[in-house]
Write a protein that holds these residues in place. Structure first.
Motif, PDB file in Angstrom:
ATOM      1  N   ILE A   1     -26.444 -76.606  28.556  1.00 36.55           N
ATOM      2  CA  ILE A   1     -26.684 -75.822  27.352  1.00 36.55           C
ATOM      3  C   ILE A   1     -26.386 -76.707  26.152  1.00 36.55           C
ATOM      4  N   ASP A   2     -27.387 -76.891  25.303  1.00 33.17           N
ATOM      5  CA  ASP A   2     -27.255 -77.762  24.121  1.00 33.17           C
ATOM      6  C   ASP A   2     -26.741 -79.151  24.490  1.00 33.17           C
ATOM      7  N   GLY A   3     -27.212 -79.662  25.617  1.00 37.83           N
ATOM      8  CA  GLY A   3     -26.839 -81.010  26.036  1.00 37.83           C
ATOM      9  C   GLY A   3     -25.472 -81.121  26.687  1.00 37.83           C
ATOM     10  N   VAL A   4     -24.813 -79.995  26.932  1.00 36.70           N
ATOM     11  CA  VAL A   4     -23.478 -79.995  27.539  1.00 36.70           C
ATOM     12  C   VAL A   4     -23.565 -79.371  28.924  1.00 36.70           C
ATOM     13  N   LYS A   5     -23.033 -80.085  29.919  1.00 33.96           N
ATOM     14  CA  LYS A   5     -22.989 -79.533  31.276  1.00 33.96           C
ATOM     15  C   LYS A   5     -22.100 -78.302  31.275  1.00 33.96           C
ATOM     16  N   CYS A   6     -22.555 -77.258  31.963  1.00 33.82           N
ATOM     17  CA  CYS A   6     -21.816 -76.004  32.065  1.00 33.82           C
ATOM     18  C   CYS A   6     -21.967 -75.435  33.465  1.00 33.82           C
ATOM     19  N   VAL A   7     -21.071 -74.521  33.796  1.00 33.95           N
ATOM     20  CA  VAL A   7     -21.216 -73.706  34.985  1.00 33.95           C
ATOM     21  C   VAL A   7     -21.138 -72.259  34.522  1.00 33.95           C
ATOM     22  N   ILE A   8     -22.137 -71.476  34.903  1.00 33.83           N
ATOM     23  CA  ILE A   8     -22.151 -70.056  34.578  1.00 33.83           C
ATOM     24  C   ILE A   8     -21.579 -69.325  35.789  1.00 33.83           C
ATOM     25  N   VAL A   9     -20.496 -68.596  35.567  1.00 34.97           N
ATOM     26  CA  VAL A   9     -19.833 -67.875  36.652  1.00 34.97           C
ATOM     27  C   VAL A   9     -19.963 -66.384  36.377  1.00 34.97           C
ATOM     28  N   ASN A  10     -20.553 -65.672  37.326  1.00 39.60           N
ATOM     29  CA  ASN A  10     -20.715 -64.233  37.189  1.00 39.60           C
ATOM     30  C   ASN A  10     -19.451 -63.532  37.667  1.00 39.60           C
ATOM     31  N   ARG A  11     -19.028 -62.506  36.939  1.00 35.22           N
ATOM     32  CA  ARG A  11     -17.808 -61.773  37.297  1.00 35.22           C
ATOM     33  C   ARG A  11     -17.905 -61.069  38.651  1.00 35.22           C
ATOM     34  N   ALA A  12     -19.108 -60.907  39.176  1.00 36.21           N
ATOM     35  CA  ALA A  12     -19.254 -60.315  40.504  1.00 36.21           C
ATOM     36  C   ALA A  12     -18.519 -61.151  41.553  1.00 36.21           C
ATOM     37  N   LEU A  13     -18.379 -62.447  41.306  1.00 35.45           N
ATOM     38  CA  LEU A  13     -17.635 -63.316  42.213  1.00 35.45           C
ATOM     39  C   LEU A  13     -16.192 -62.838  42.324  1.00 35.45           C
ATOM     40  N   ARG A  14     -15.602 -62.434  41.211  1.00 37.85           N
ATOM     41  CA  ARG A  14     -14.212 -61.962  41.214  1.00 37.85           C
ATOM     42  C   ARG A  14     -14.053 -60.723  42.090  1.00 37.85           C
TER      43      ARG A  14
END
Length: 107
Positions: free
Chosen positions: A59-72
């Motif tokens: 996102i905007d040139g920055v590595k990210c990890v999107i974590v969904n709260r369903a995992l919790r």
């Protein structure tokens, strides 16, 4: 009044001090470790693709990890692992909407 929690948490590859987190493939590695945590549980071959609850992206040139709260809800220990990884490495965590660079916020 009850506030609704965001469905997603964004872990950015930028430390609180503003440095780019290394190694450069950290997001893919983290998401790879989490690949077996998915709706319906691990299936044969599920290690070959990312979990829909933990997705690496840029996102905007920055590595990210999107974590969904369903995992919790599905596996609290897996959620704790991901969140502790971010905290231990002093990564920026944003809830709700995708993080934006300061230049875009001002626009």
């Amino acid at each position: 009044m009850v506030l609704k929690m965001a469905d997603e948490v964004f872990i950015q590859g930028v430390t609180r001090e503003g440095r780019t987190f290394r190694p450069s493939d950290w997001a893919e590695r983290l998401a790879g470790v989490m690949s077996s945590f998915r709706p319906g549980g691990a299936q044969p071959g599920s290690h070959l693709n990312y979990s829909p609850w933990c997705i690496p992206t840029v996102i905007d040139g920055v590595k990210c990890v999107i974590v969904n709260r369903a995992l919790r809800d599905y596996e609290p220990m897996a959620w704790d692992f991901v969140m502790n990884f971010a905290r231990d490495n002093e990564l920026t965590i944003t809830e709700g909407e995708p993080p934006m660079r300061e230049e875009r916020k001002a626009a």
